[in-house]
Design a protein around this motif. Sequence first.
Motif, PDB file in Angstrom:
ATOM      1  N   ARG A   1       1.396  13.551  -1.536  1.00 34.23           N
ATOM      2  CA  ARG A   1       2.835  13.775  -1.677  1.00 34.23           C
ATOM      3  C   ARG A   1       3.697  12.708  -1.022  1.00 34.23           C
ATOM      4  O   ARG A   1       4.921  12.708  -1.196  1.00 34.23           O
ATOM      5  N   LEU A   2       3.102  11.770  -0.272  1.00 33.24           N
ATOM      6  CA  LEU A   2       3.892  10.780   0.444  1.00 33.24           C
ATOM      7  C   LEU A   2       3.451   9.355   0.128  1.00 33.24           C
ATOM      8  O   LEU A   2       2.267   9.077  -0.076  1.00 33.24           O
ATOM      9  N   ARG A   3       4.435   8.451   0.111  1.00 31.57           N
ATOM     10  CA  ARG A   3       4.202   7.016   0.090  1.00 31.57           C
ATOM     11  C   ARG A   3       5.059   6.408   1.199  1.00 31.57           C
ATOM     12  O   ARG A   3       5.889   7.085   1.792  1.00 31.57           O
TER      13      ARG A   3
ATOM     14  N   LEU B   1       7.113   3.227  -9.530  1.00 34.35           N
ATOM     15  CA  LEU B   1       7.233   2.213  -8.477  1.00 34.35           C
ATOM     16  C   LEU B   1       6.254   2.453  -7.342  1.00 34.35           C
ATOM     17  O   LEU B   1       5.723   1.511  -6.757  1.00 34.35           O
ATOM     18  N   TYR B   2       5.988   3.736  -7.029  1.00 35.38           N
ATOM     19  CA  TYR B   2       5.177   4.063  -5.853  1.00 35.38           C
ATOM     20  C   TYR B   2       3.780   4.540  -6.170  1.00 35.38           C
ATOM     21  O   TYR B   2       2.975   4.778  -5.271  1.00 35.38           O
TER      22      TYR B   2
ATOM     23  N   GLY C   1       7.826  12.408  -1.302  1.00 31.61           N
ATOM     24  CA  GLY C   1       8.723  11.642  -0.455  1.00 31.61           C
ATOM     25  C   GLY C   1       8.227  10.231  -0.208  1.00 31.61           C
ATOM     26  O   GLY C   1       7.021   9.975  -0.217  1.00 31.61           O
ATOM     27  N   VAL C   2       9.168   9.337   0.005  1.00 30.37           N
ATOM     28  CA  VAL C   2       8.864   7.962   0.402  1.00 30.37           C
ATOM     29  C   VAL C   2       9.437   7.759   1.797  1.00 30.37           C
ATOM     30  O   VAL C   2      10.659   7.780   1.996  1.00 30.37           O
ATOM     31  N   ILE C   3       8.552   7.601   2.762  1.00 31.07           N
ATOM     32  CA  ILE C   3       8.973   7.409   4.152  1.00 31.07           C
ATOM     33  C   ILE C   3       9.262   5.927   4.381  1.00 31.07           C
ATOM     34  O   ILE C   3       8.393   5.074   4.199  1.00 31.07           O
ATOM     35  N   VAL C   4      10.484   5.654   4.759  1.00 34.25           N
ATOM     36  CA  VAL C   4      10.899   4.286   5.074  1.00 34.25           C
ATOM     37  C   VAL C   4      10.803   4.116   6.592  1.00 34.25           C
ATOM     38  O   VAL C   4      11.403   4.896   7.349  1.00 34.25           O
TER      39      VAL C   4
END
Length: 304
Positions: A109-111, A301-302, A84-87
Amino acid sequence: MIRRQISVQITRGGNILIRRPCPPPCPEPSRPNLALPANACDSHCHIMGPAALFPYSAQRAYDPPEAPIEKLLALHRHLGISRGVIVQASCHGFDNSAMIDALKTYPDRLRGVALLPPDCTIEQIEELHAVGVRGVRFNFMSRIQKAPSLEAINGILERIAPFGWHAVLHFDPEQIPQLKNWIADLPLPHVIDHMGRLNGSDYGGKYFDEFCTMLQGKSTWMKISGAERGSETGPPFADMIPIARKFVEIAPDRTLWGIDWPHPVLTRPMPDDGHLVDLLGEMVPDETTRKAILVDNPARLYGF
């Protein structure tokens, strides 16, 4: 036709601040029929609170539901999402603490995508980079958060460029005339949020054509998220499928997808997040392209 579904009346200069209440997300989303590939990424989601640990900004435009990281990850497991990508949510303002805590706890698991003030320092950017932040979001919708001037934004972009970050741009289609030349000249990758906030009836129209032209630029990315916001027909949001398919056709290697949980400031009934996953199968019927959007593109990208 009234194009935008959100209308928030806020007075920030005086003592009155009227906040929109935010309903909670769907409490029991269905299990999707679409099986997602290994390492599938939700490239646009939020966490909010808990307020006792991570207070909300006094200048927030809405009162959010409690949406902590544990609830998000439980939803991801239910939907078959691995990454997941947290905005950063605007309700927390420039205090990225809730996001930072989640990134530190789940580094594999997160960016993250942060909100940064115009006077942010290189040292602050370094600290965010170290925990997994890879972009900064600019919200041009004054009803949600007042955007800095383009001059101030350019200053932030100069500071983040050496870190390989990208910009995330959230704006209404009506703002294209004032932004399109600036966007075309951006010196680093930039992602347009939520299909440019198009409505379903915009397909084939002037705003849709403008976004198709933007996507010809090799640094412009698109998130095929937010169908529940732009749809004028309601669930299953089929009127947004042609828009998403065209964007994917133009830039399959620069397309991302996300569920936008917990769907902040959505004024219509909350969507079933399982149905949003199944909608992805309609928007991107080709399995190879879908894998690129869910796995390969966000990994590139991440930095997963």
